[in-house]
Design a protein around this motif. Structure first.
Motif, PDB file in Angstrom:
ATOM      1  N   TRP A 234      26.184  37.217 -38.428  1.00 48.99           N
ATOM      2  CA  TRP A 234      25.678  38.575 -38.277  1.00 48.99           C
ATOM      3  C   TRP A 234      25.301  39.107 -39.647  1.00 48.99           C
ATOM      4  O   TRP A 234      26.071  38.998 -40.601  1.00 48.99           O
ATOM      5  N   TYR A 235      24.095  39.702 -39.701  1.00 45.25           N
ATOM      6  CA  TYR A 235      23.599  40.338 -40.913  1.00 45.25           C
ATOM      7  C   TYR A 235      23.308  41.803 -40.614  1.00 45.25           C
ATOM      8  O   TYR A 235      22.972  42.169 -39.486  1.00 45.25           O
TER       9      TYR A 235
ATOM     10  N   TYR B 271      30.561  32.575 -38.073  1.00 42.93           N
ATOM     11  CA  TYR B 271      31.519  31.911 -37.189  1.00 42.93           C
ATOM     12  C   TYR B 271      31.170  30.451 -37.076  1.00 42.93           C
ATOM     13  O   TYR B 271      30.016  30.085 -36.892  1.00 42.93           O
ATOM     14  N   ASN B 272      32.165  29.594 -37.180  1.00 41.42           N
ATOM     15  CA  ASN B 272      31.981  28.168 -36.993  1.00 41.42           C
ATOM     16  C   ASN B 272      33.064  27.681 -36.065  1.00 41.42           C
ATOM     17  O   ASN B 272      34.244  27.786 -36.385  1.00 41.42           O
ATOM     18  N   ASN B 273      32.664  27.113 -34.918  1.00 43.56           N
ATOM     19  CA  ASN B 273      33.630  26.628 -33.934  1.00 43.56           C
ATOM     20  C   ASN B 273      34.671  27.688 -33.583  1.00 43.56           C
ATOM     21  O   ASN B 273      35.873  27.430 -33.563  1.00 43.56           O
ATOM     22  N   LYS B 274      34.184  28.900 -33.358  1.00 44.69           N
ATOM     23  CA  LYS B 274      34.992  30.050 -32.966  1.00 44.69           C
ATOM     24  C   LYS B 274      35.970  30.495 -34.045  1.00 44.69           C
ATOM     25  O   LYS B 274      36.870  31.278 -33.774  1.00 44.69           O
ATOM     26  N   GLN B 275      35.795  30.034 -35.224  1.00 46.83           N
ATOM     27  CA  GLN B 275      36.648  30.484 -36.324  1.00 46.83           C
ATOM     28  C   GLN B 275      35.844  31.285 -37.321  1.00 46.83           C
ATOM     29  O   GLN B 275      34.757  30.891 -37.709  1.00 46.83           O
ATOM     30  N   LEU B 276      36.396  32.416 -37.710  1.00 46.13           N
ATOM     31  CA  LEU B 276      35.741  33.243 -38.713  1.00 46.13           C
ATOM     32  C   LEU B 276      35.897  32.568 -40.059  1.00 46.13           C
ATOM     33  O   LEU B 276      37.002  32.350 -40.529  1.00 46.13           O
ATOM     34  N   ILE B 277      34.789  32.233 -40.671  1.00 52.51           N
ATOM     35  CA  ILE B 277      34.893  31.506 -41.929  1.00 52.51           C
ATOM     36  C   ILE B 277      34.406  32.305 -43.133  1.00 52.51           C
ATOM     37  O   ILE B 277      34.736  31.965 -44.256  1.00 52.51           O
TER      38      ILE B 277
ATOM     39  N   PRO C 239      33.602  40.912 -35.071  1.00 49.97           N
ATOM     40  CA  PRO C 239      32.830  39.918 -34.313  1.00 49.97           C
ATOM     41  C   PRO C 239      33.667  39.393 -33.167  1.00 49.97           C
ATOM     42  O   PRO C 239      34.898  39.326 -33.254  1.00 49.97           O
ATOM     43  N   GLN C 240      32.988  39.013 -32.092  1.00 50.98           N
ATOM     44  CA  GLN C 240      33.685  38.488 -30.922  1.00 50.98           C
ATOM     45  C   GLN C 240      32.915  37.297 -30.385  1.00 50.98           C
ATOM     46  O   GLN C 240      31.717  37.396 -30.125  1.00 50.98           O
TER      47      GLN C 240
ATOM     48  N   ASN D 109      29.159  38.123 -30.453  1.00 47.92           N
ATOM     49  CA  ASN D 109      28.876  39.544 -30.276  1.00 47.92           C
ATOM     50  C   ASN D 109      29.435  40.324 -31.460  1.00 47.92           C
ATOM     51  O   ASN D 109      30.307  39.844 -32.194  1.00 47.92           O
ATOM     52  N   LEU D 110      28.931  41.520 -31.614  1.00 45.69           N
ATOM     53  CA  LEU D 110      29.382  42.404 -32.685  1.00 45.69           C
ATOM     54  C   LEU D 110      29.786  43.737 -32.087  1.00 45.69           C
ATOM     55  O   LEU D 110      29.001  44.362 -31.370  1.00 45.69           O
ATOM     56  N   ARG D 111      31.000  44.154 -32.378  1.00 47.63           N
ATOM     57  CA  ARG D 111      31.493  45.423 -31.864  1.00 47.63           C
ATOM     58  C   ARG D 111      31.731  46.362 -33.032  1.00 47.63           C
ATOM     59  O   ARG D 111      32.298  45.977 -34.062  1.00 47.63           O
TER      60      ARG D 111
END
Lengths: 114, 111
Positions: A34-35, A49-55, A66-67, A75-77
């Motif tokens: 997300w930018y 996000y990489n493989n559901k991990q916030l990196i 982020p979700q 997604n971004l909340r």
């Protein structure tokens, strides 16, 4: 069609409301981003996000989160929007798991906070 | 991450060849050079990437100086559709997830 899709295209809301933006990529990529692009057109990365991990988590306000349900969706909340959150939010994805490969961007979601 | 410097704007006529320069004087040996462009109401679009020498694809060509401190994106035969903001980015190809976009070069194309 393989691409990066974002919804909604536009969103107008008032200060203090919660908003959520969706992003889906059908490119089979492992990493999503997300930018935020402000009124001066400067692009700043917010999350990846990489493989559901916030990196990568840049110093964004805590009201942003982020979700991800799977590697194709990010997604971004924004919990309680503020006027300075008015901007275009761009989602992107890239192939590979370990590097800054070329990124593919969606069309963006324009947020206006009144 | 190496910082990049580009001219803020350029102008060209349709049919001309356009060369957009980018200075990255402190580029690291691990970093690659990427070029993107963005037209209004769309996200950036990847154009080309390279590490050294000369790279060409169906859209553009990229020349990188011998010391890798300067790169030039060359667009042959520009059309009105090439009017966009062009971004030069340097970033590690492996192990880096932070891509920093600068202010770019706005290319104006006249008929």
């Amino acid at each position: 069609e393989t691409a990066v899709f974002q919804t909604p295209n536009y969103h107008v809301t008032q200060v203090g409301n919660e908003v959520s933006f969706n992003c889906k990529q059908t490119l089979g990529h492992d990493t999503m981003y997300w930018y935020k692009q402000d009124s001066k057109k400067l692009l700043k990365i917010m999350f990846s996000y990489n493989n559901k991990q916030l990196i990568v988590n840049e110093t964004v306000p805590r009201r942003f989160s982020p979700q991800s349900s799977d590697k194709a969706h990010l997604n971004l909340r924004i919990k309680s929007v503020e006027p300075e959150d008015s901007a275009v939010y761009l989602c992107a994805s890239s192939p590979g798991t370990g590097g800054a490969y070329e990124q593919y961007f969606g069309p963006g979601t324009r947020l206006t906070v009144l | 991450l190496a910082k990049t410097t580009q001219p803020p704007s350029m102008e060209a006529y349709e049919g001309q060849e356009v060369n957009v320069s980018c200075s990255h004087t402190n580029i690291a040996t691990s970093e690659y050079i990427y070029w993107y462009r963005q037209v209004p109401h769309q996200g950036p679009q990847f154009i080309i990437q390279g590490y050294k020498d000369y790279v060409v694809n169906e859209v553009a060509s990229l020349f990188i100086s011998a010391d890798r401190k300067l790169s030039t994106l060359s667009l042959p035969w520009v059309s009105l559709r090439d009017a966009a903001v062009y971004y030069c980015i340097v970033t590690p190809r492996a192990g880096g997830y932070k891509v920093v976009f600068g202010s770019g070069t706005r290319l104006l194309v006249s008929p």
